[in-house]
Design a protein around this motif. Structure first.
Motif, PDB file in Angstrom:
ATOM      1  N   LEU A  14       0.840  -1.206   0.000  1.00 32.87           N
ATOM      2  CA  LEU A  14       0.000   0.000   0.000  1.00 32.87           C
ATOM      3  C   LEU A  14       0.875   1.257   0.000  1.00 32.87           C
ATOM      4  O   LEU A  14       0.610   2.203  -0.730  1.00 32.87           O
ATOM      5  CB  LEU A  14      -0.933   0.008   1.208  1.00 32.87           C
ATOM      6  N   ASP A  15       1.926   1.238   0.787  1.00 30.02           N
ATOM      7  CA  ASP A  15       2.837   2.381   0.848  1.00 30.02           C
ATOM      8  C   ASP A  15       3.583   2.559  -0.471  1.00 30.02           C
ATOM      9  O   ASP A  15       3.770   3.685  -0.939  1.00 30.02           O
ATOM     10  CB  ASP A  15       3.835   2.211   1.996  1.00 30.02           C
ATOM     11  N   GLU A  18       1.140   4.134  -2.949  1.00 30.41           N
ATOM     12  CA  GLU A  18       0.895   5.545  -2.667  1.00 30.41           C
ATOM     13  C   GLU A  18       2.110   6.419  -3.024  1.00 30.41           C
ATOM     14  O   GLU A  18       1.942   7.510  -3.565  1.00 30.41           O
ATOM     15  CB  GLU A  18       0.536   5.735  -1.188  1.00 30.41           C
ATOM     16  N   ARG A  19       3.305   5.931  -2.744  1.00 24.09           N
ATOM     17  CA  ARG A  19       4.509   6.709  -3.091  1.00 24.09           C
ATOM     18  C   ARG A  19       4.612   6.917  -4.592  1.00 24.09           C
ATOM     19  O   ARG A  19       4.902   8.010  -5.060  1.00 24.09           O
ATOM     20  CB  ARG A  19       5.760   5.997  -2.576  1.00 24.09           C
ATOM     21  N   VAL A  21       2.212   6.704  -6.961  1.00 25.70           N
ATOM     22  CA  VAL A  21       1.103   7.500  -7.481  1.00 25.70           C
ATOM     23  C   VAL A  21       1.227   8.952  -7.017  1.00 25.70           C
ATOM     24  O   VAL A  21       0.802   9.874  -7.702  1.00 25.70           O
ATOM     25  CB  VAL A  21      -0.247   6.878  -7.053  1.00 25.70           C
ATOM     26  N   LEU A  23      -0.102  10.119  -4.233  1.00 25.82           N
ATOM     27  CA  LEU A  23      -1.304  10.491  -3.480  1.00 25.82           C
ATOM     28  C   LEU A  23      -1.600   9.426  -2.437  1.00 25.82           C
ATOM     29  O   LEU A  23      -1.322   8.246  -2.655  1.00 25.82           O
ATOM     30  CB  LEU A  23      -2.513  10.590  -4.415  1.00 25.82           C
ATOM     31  N   LEU A  24      -2.185   9.854  -1.333  1.00 27.75           N
ATOM     32  CA  LEU A  24      -2.639   8.891  -0.336  1.00 27.75           C
ATOM     33  C   LEU A  24      -3.992   8.338  -0.759  1.00 27.75           C
ATOM     34  O   LEU A  24      -4.850   9.085  -1.244  1.00 27.75           O
ATOM     35  CB  LEU A  24      -2.766   9.548   1.039  1.00 27.75           C
ATOM     36  N   LEU A  25      -4.172   7.047  -0.597  1.00 26.38           N
ATOM     37  CA  LEU A  25      -5.468   6.440  -0.895  1.00 26.38           C
ATOM     38  C   LEU A  25      -6.474   6.853   0.173  1.00 26.38           C
ATOM     39  O   LEU A  25      -6.103   6.977   1.348  1.00 26.38           O
ATOM     40  CB  LEU A  25      -5.354   4.919  -0.897  1.00 26.38           C
ATOM     41  N   ARG A  29     -10.753   3.075   0.587  1.00 30.54           N
ATOM     42  CA  ARG A  29     -10.089   2.272  -0.458  1.00 30.54           C
ATOM     43  C   ARG A  29      -8.944   1.463   0.134  1.00 30.54           C
ATOM     44  O   ARG A  29      -8.736   0.309  -0.211  1.00 30.54           O
ATOM     45  CB  ARG A  29      -9.577   3.196  -1.571  1.00 30.54           C
ATOM     46  N   ARG A  30      -8.205   2.070   1.027  1.00 30.72           N
ATOM     47  CA  ARG A  30      -7.104   1.372   1.698  1.00 30.72           C
ATOM     48  C   ARG A  30      -7.653   0.172   2.481  1.00 30.72           C
ATOM     49  O   ARG A  30      -7.097  -0.922   2.401  1.00 30.72           O
ATOM     50  CB  ARG A  30      -6.387   2.346   2.624  1.00 30.72           C
ATOM     51  N   GLY A  97      -2.238  10.621 -11.084  1.00 31.24           N
ATOM     52  CA  GLY A  97      -2.989  10.373  -9.858  1.00 31.24           C
ATOM     53  C   GLY A  97      -4.257   9.579 -10.049  1.00 31.24           C
ATOM     54  O   GLY A  97      -4.921   9.238  -9.082  1.00 31.24           O
ATOM     55  N   LEU A  99      -5.958   6.236 -10.597  1.00 38.47           N
ATOM     56  CA  LEU A  99      -5.560   4.856 -10.388  1.00 38.47           C
ATOM     57  C   LEU A  99      -6.560   3.917 -11.025  1.00 38.47           C
ATOM     58  O   LEU A  99      -7.729   3.911 -10.652  1.00 38.47           O
ATOM     59  CB  LEU A  99      -5.473   4.590  -8.877  1.00 38.47           C
TER      60      LEU A  99
END
Length: 106
Positions: A14-15, A18-19, A21, A23-25, A29-30, A97, A99
């Motif tokens: 997940l990290d 996000e890195r 892309v 953006l934080l999910l 969604r996470r 950004g 996804l």
């Protein structure tokens, strides 16, 4: 209906996603990805303005993490994101950004 089993993944994927892309999910969604990781999710959506086939189905969610060969390839969230600039829609829409989440079942 959710159909599995889903391929296991390392939670740090997940990290990594996000890195890359940038953006934080969203938390929802996470949480969803932590629960299922991707693979198969049978559902259809009624889109009345999409005639002559208003019922659209998506059979394969892109997987979180690497594929069975250990790569971020086709069918993985990160692999599909990396290839998104090759899509025809990239000429029409800013994809930074954005996804991709699923493949059309047909």
């Amino acid at each position: 209906m959710v159909i599995g089993s889903f391929r296991p993944f390392e939670i740090d994927e997940l990290d990594v996603l996000e890195r890359e892309v940038g953006l934080l999910l969203p938390a929802s969604r996470r949480s969803f990805l932590q629960a299922v990781g991707g693979e198969s999710f049978a559902y259809s959506v009624l889109l009345p303005d999409c005639g002559p086939e208003p019922l659209q189905s998506f059979g394969d969610l892109y997987e979180l993490g690497r594929d069975s060969a250990g790569e971020y390839d086709y069918g993985t969230l990160l692999g599909e994101y990396r290839r998104s600039s090759d899509w025809w829609v990239a000429n029409e829409v800013q994809l930074l950004g954005l996804l991709p989440i699923a493949r059309d079942a047909e």
